[in-house]
Design a protein around this motif. Sequence first.
Motif, PDB file in Angstrom:
ATOM      1  N   SER A  26     -45.265 -60.434  -5.886  1.00 11.69           N
ATOM      2  CA  SER A  26     -45.240 -61.359  -7.029  1.00 11.69           C
ATOM      3  C   SER A  26     -46.591 -62.052  -7.246  1.00 11.69           C
ATOM      4  N   THR A  27     -47.376 -62.235  -6.187  1.00 10.79           N
ATOM      5  CA  THR A  27     -48.701 -62.855  -6.383  1.00 10.79           C
ATOM      6  C   THR A  27     -49.579 -61.940  -7.237  1.00 10.79           C
ATOM      7  N   GLU A  28     -49.567 -60.659  -6.899  1.00 11.72           N
ATOM      8  CA  GLU A  28     -50.361 -59.691  -7.670  1.00 11.72           C
ATOM      9  C   GLU A  28     -49.842 -59.596  -9.106  1.00 11.72           C
ATOM     10  N   MET A  29     -48.514 -59.623  -9.207  1.00 14.40           N
ATOM     11  CA  MET A  29     -47.912 -59.526 -10.543  1.00 14.40           C
ATOM     12  C   MET A  29     -48.345 -60.721 -11.412  1.00 14.40           C
ATOM     13  N   ALA A  30     -48.296 -61.917 -10.837  1.00 14.72           N
ATOM     14  CA  ALA A  30     -48.683 -63.112 -11.604  1.00 14.72           C
ATOM     15  C   ALA A  30     -50.168 -63.062 -11.962  1.00 14.72           C
ATOM     16  N   ASP A  31     -51.001 -62.599 -11.033  1.00 15.38           N
ATOM     17  CA  ASP A  31     -52.435 -62.455 -11.341  1.00 15.38           C
ATOM     18  C   ASP A  31     -52.625 -61.545 -12.552  1.00 15.38           C
ATOM     19  N   GLN A  32     -51.920 -60.419 -12.515  1.00 14.42           N
ATOM     20  CA  GLN A  32     -52.074 -59.455 -13.602  1.00 14.42           C
ATOM     21  C   GLN A  32     -51.478 -59.971 -14.910  1.00 14.42           C
ATOM     22  N   PHE A  33     -50.382 -60.705 -14.778  1.00  9.90           N
ATOM     23  CA  PHE A  33     -49.733 -61.267 -15.973  1.00  9.90           C
ATOM     24  C   PHE A  33     -50.711 -62.170 -16.724  1.00  9.90           C
ATOM     25  N   TYR A  34     -51.322 -63.123 -16.020  1.00  6.34           N
ATOM     26  CA  TYR A  34     -52.214 -64.059 -16.726  1.00  6.34           C
ATOM     27  C   TYR A  34     -53.489 -63.361 -17.192  1.00  6.34           C
ATOM     28  N   ALA A  35     -54.006 -62.440 -16.385  1.00  2.00           N
ATOM     29  CA  ALA A  35     -55.208 -61.720 -16.816  1.00  2.00           C
ATOM     30  C   ALA A  35     -54.924 -60.979 -18.126  1.00  2.00           C
ATOM     31  N   ARG A  36     -53.768 -60.335 -18.176  1.00  2.00           N
ATOM     32  CA  ARG A  36     -53.402 -59.578 -19.381  1.00  2.00           C
ATOM     33  C   ARG A  36     -53.169 -60.509 -20.572  1.00  2.00           C
ATOM     34  N   LEU A  37     -52.479 -61.626 -20.313  1.00  2.00           N
ATOM     35  CA  LEU A  37     -52.208 -62.578 -21.394  1.00  2.00           C
ATOM     36  C   LEU A  37     -53.514 -63.084 -22.010  1.00  2.00           C
ATOM     37  N   PHE A  38     -54.479 -63.433 -21.165  1.00  2.00           N
ATOM     38  CA  PHE A  38     -55.726 -63.994 -21.691  1.00  2.00           C
ATOM     39  C   PHE A  38     -56.568 -62.923 -22.379  1.00  2.00           C
ATOM     40  N   GLU A  39     -56.279 -61.678 -22.075  1.00  2.00           N
ATOM     41  CA  GLU A  39     -56.957 -60.568 -22.751  1.00  2.00           C
ATOM     42  C   GLU A  39     -56.360 -60.361 -24.151  1.00  2.00           C
ATOM     43  N   ILE A  40     -55.021 -60.360 -24.241  1.00  2.00           N
ATOM     44  CA  ILE A  40     -54.395 -60.054 -25.536  1.00  2.00           C
ATOM     45  C   ILE A  40     -54.184 -61.288 -26.410  1.00  2.00           C
ATOM     46  N   ALA A  41     -54.182 -62.469 -25.803  1.00  2.00           N
ATOM     47  CA  ALA A  41     -54.040 -63.712 -26.583  1.00  2.00           C
ATOM     48  C   ALA A  41     -55.065 -64.723 -26.060  1.00  2.00           C
ATOM     49  N   PRO A  42     -56.354 -64.480 -26.344  1.00  2.00           N
ATOM     50  CA  PRO A  42     -57.408 -65.321 -25.757  1.00  2.00           C
ATOM     51  C   PRO A  42     -57.248 -66.807 -26.100  1.00  2.00           C
ATOM     52  N   ASP A  43     -56.655 -67.087 -27.264  1.00  2.00           N
ATOM     53  CA  ASP A  43     -56.531 -68.508 -27.634  1.00  2.00           C
ATOM     54  C   ASP A  43     -55.574 -69.271 -26.723  1.00  2.00           C
ATOM     55  N   SER A  44     -54.735 -68.554 -25.971  1.00  2.00           N
ATOM     56  CA  SER A  44     -53.786 -69.245 -25.085  1.00  2.00           C
ATOM     57  C   SER A  44     -54.486 -69.769 -23.816  1.00  2.00           C
ATOM     58  N   ARG A  45     -55.682 -69.242 -23.541  1.00  2.00           N
ATOM     59  CA  ARG A  45     -56.374 -69.609 -22.293  1.00  2.00           C
ATOM     60  C   ARG A  45     -56.606 -71.117 -22.175  1.00  2.00           C
ATOM     61  N   THR A  46     -57.020 -71.742 -23.286  1.00  2.00           N
ATOM     62  CA  THR A  46     -57.383 -73.170 -23.243  1.00  2.00           C
ATOM     63  C   THR A  46     -56.159 -74.080 -23.069  1.00  2.00           C
ATOM     64  N   LEU A  47     -54.965 -73.539 -23.249  1.00  2.00           N
ATOM     65  CA  LEU A  47     -53.761 -74.370 -23.078  1.00  2.00           C
ATOM     66  C   LEU A  47     -53.492 -74.644 -21.596  1.00  2.00           C
ATOM     67  N   PHE A  48     -54.010 -73.772 -20.743  1.00  2.00           N
ATOM     68  CA  PHE A  48     -53.740 -73.901 -19.306  1.00  2.00           C
ATOM     69  C   PHE A  48     -54.822 -74.776 -18.672  1.00  2.00           C
ATOM     70  N   ARG A  54     -51.189 -72.752  -8.504  1.00  2.00           N
ATOM     71  CA  ARG A  54     -49.882 -73.426  -8.534  1.00  2.00           C
ATOM     72  C   ARG A  54     -49.082 -72.998  -9.754  1.00  2.00           C
ATOM     73  N   MET A  55     -49.778 -72.813 -10.861  1.00  2.00           N
ATOM     74  CA  MET A  55     -49.111 -72.393 -12.099  1.00  2.00           C
ATOM     75  C   MET A  55     -48.440 -71.030 -11.894  1.00  2.00           C
ATOM     76  N   LYS A  56     -49.137 -70.125 -11.232  1.00  2.00           N
ATOM     77  CA  LYS A  56     -48.584 -68.781 -10.992  1.00  2.00           C
ATOM     78  C   LYS A  56     -47.310 -68.874 -10.154  1.00  2.00           C
ATOM     79  N   ASP A  57     -47.341 -69.718  -9.121  1.00  2.00           N
ATOM     80  CA  ASP A  57     -46.147 -69.897  -8.281  1.00  2.00           C
ATOM     81  C   ASP A  57     -44.972 -70.427  -9.103  1.00  2.00           C
ATOM     82  N   LYS A  58     -45.276 -71.439  -9.919  1.00  2.00           N
ATOM     83  CA  LYS A  58     -44.205 -72.045 -10.731  1.00  2.00           C
ATOM     84  C   LYS A  58     -43.626 -71.026 -11.715  1.00  2.00           C
TER      85      LYS A  58
END
Length: 146
Positions: A26-48, A54-58
Amino acid sequence: MSPLATLSPADIHRVRTSFDLMWPRSTEMADQFYARLFEIAPDSRTLFRSDMTRMKDKFIQTLAVLVGSLDNLTGLYAVAGKLAVDHVRYGVRPDHYAPVGEALLWSLGQQLAGFWNDDVEQAWRRVYAVISARMIGAAYPDHRQG
Ligand code: HEM
């Protein structure tokens, strides 16, 4: 008709089994999830703004709660609704839900490799559709979902 009516016991089973299989990674999955999200929706990056570890764990833990509640409509809707209302304060908009869903499916597919197939993917797609429809409906009551 409730959108949950579109979730069959087979969908729930596929989603749970695949989530359990993914869990050790799940750690790798969460890493990949956020990396992919910031790639396809770059504007979402600044919301985090918080610490991303800790965010990945939550995120993973909450996903586990949602997956565990798929056969409990009342519980699922309560958790998803509250979560979504909190998200309005983070600046999240209804149109962010689609890229989050795409990033989620993509990162699951990456981690599940050999177990990932059309049936599993479609089951996750339906589950995310149910959860995100509930989240959007609870947090943006005036939003029309297409
Ligand atoms: C199934 C869908 C989602 C789940 C399970 C989820 C889960 C979570 C959780 C558990 C938190 C931490 C809340 C807290 O404890 O305060 C959080 C925060 C957050 N989520 Fe989500 N989320 C989802 C959808 C989204 C979407 C669509 C976006 C849009 C980009 C998003 C962006 C954020 C942001 C910006 C924060 C705050 C980050 C910070 O404090 O720095 N989430 N999410």
